[in-house]
Design an enzyme around this catalytic site. Structure first.
Site, PDB file in Angstrom:
ATOM      1  CG  HIS A 162     -14.520  -4.468  17.135  1.00 61.38           C
ATOM      2  ND1 HIS A 162     -15.406  -4.314  16.099  1.00 61.38           N
ATOM      3  CD2 HIS A 162     -14.443  -3.266  17.740  1.00 61.38           C
ATOM      4  CE1 HIS A 162     -15.849  -3.077  16.077  1.00 61.38           C
ATOM      5  NE2 HIS A 162     -15.278  -2.411  17.072  1.00 61.38           N
ATOM      6  N   GLY A 186     -17.618  -4.994  21.879  1.00 64.91           N
ATOM      7  CA  GLY A 186     -18.698  -5.965  21.952  1.00 64.91           C
ATOM      8  C   GLY A 186     -19.783  -5.525  20.978  1.00 64.91           C
ATOM      9  CG  HIS A 187     -19.629  -2.496  19.039  1.00 62.12           C
ATOM     10  ND1 HIS A 187     -19.405  -1.777  20.187  1.00 62.12           N
ATOM     11  CD2 HIS A 187     -18.648  -2.132  18.176  1.00 62.12           C
ATOM     12  CE1 HIS A 187     -18.340  -1.021  20.036  1.00 62.12           C
ATOM     13  NE2 HIS A 187     -17.862  -1.208  18.823  1.00 62.12           N
ATOM     14  CB  ALA A 188     -20.190  -6.084  14.122  1.00 65.26           C
TER      15      ALA A 188
END
Ligand code: T46
Length: 141
Positions: free
Chosen positions: A103, A56-58
Site C-alpha cells: 500500500h 510503499g510497503h506491506a
C-alpha cells in the site's frame, strides 16, 4: 455506494456517525465490533505535501484500518495480483488493510490527517519494503 475492491484482504469500514446540526458530529468505533481486531497501536500522519508519497510497503502480520479525518488521501493497493486505487475523504469511512497488501498513500490534500489503528505494536521486522520481495512472497502463498 462504496467501491468494490478487487485486492484481497481489503474492504471499507463505515463507522457509526452521530450527526448533530446544533453541536457538530461525532464518530466512534469499537474494537472487535467495528474494527475487526484488538487495537494495540494508533498513529496519525499529517503535514504531508500533496506532492509526496508515503507507504510503499506491506506487512507480514499487522492488520490496520486507515481513516482520513481531514482532507483527502489517495491509497493504492496491490495484493500481488490485483490492484485498486481509492480515495479516503470521509472521517467515518475507513479502509481495512490486511496482511501482505502492498500500500502507498499520496495526493494528501487540504492539510489531511490520516489516522491509523493497528493490530500489532510497531516492529520494523514486520515490514516488507522491497517490492520484488513482496511479489515473490505472494507467489509462494
Ligand atoms: C503503514 C502506513 C499506512 C515508529 O517508530 N512507530 C510506528 O508506530 C510507526 C507507524 C512508524 N514508526 C517509525 C518508522 C519510521 O522510522 O516512523 C518512521 C516513519 O515510518 P514509515 O516511513 O513507515 O511511514 P509511512 O507513512 O511510509 O507508513 C506508515 C506506517 O509506518 C505503515 O505501517 O502501513 O503508514
Amino acid at each position: 455506494m462504496l467501491k468494490h475492491l478487487r485486492t484481497k484482504n481489503s474492504y471499507f469500514i463505515t463507522l457509526p456517525l452521530k450527526s448533530d446540526k446544533k453541536r457538530g458530529d461525532l464518530c466512534f468505533g469499537e474494537a472487535r465490533r467495528h474494527i475487526p481486531f484488538v487495537i494495540k497501536r494508533i498513529y496519525w500522519i499529517f503535514n504531508v505535501s500533496s506532492k509526496k508519497q508515503r507507504g510503499g510497503h506491506a506487512h507480514k502480520k499487522t492488520e490496520q484500518v486507515l481513516f482520513c479525518l481531514k482532507g483527502s488521501v489517495r491509497i493504492k493497493l496491490d495484493d500481488g495480483v490485483n490492484k485498486d486505487a481509492i480515495i479516503l475523504s470521509k472521517p467515518n469511512i475507513g479502509i481495512f488493510l490486511g496482511k501482505m497488501l502492498w500500500h502507498s498513500m499520496m495526493d494528501f490534500k487540504n492539510n489531511s490527517v490520516l489516522l491509523v489503528v493497528a493490530s500489532e505494536f510497531f516492529k520494523e521486522a514486520d515490514y516488507i519494503r522491497d517490492y520484488n520481495t513482496f511479489k515473490s512472497a505472494t507467489q509462494k502463498q
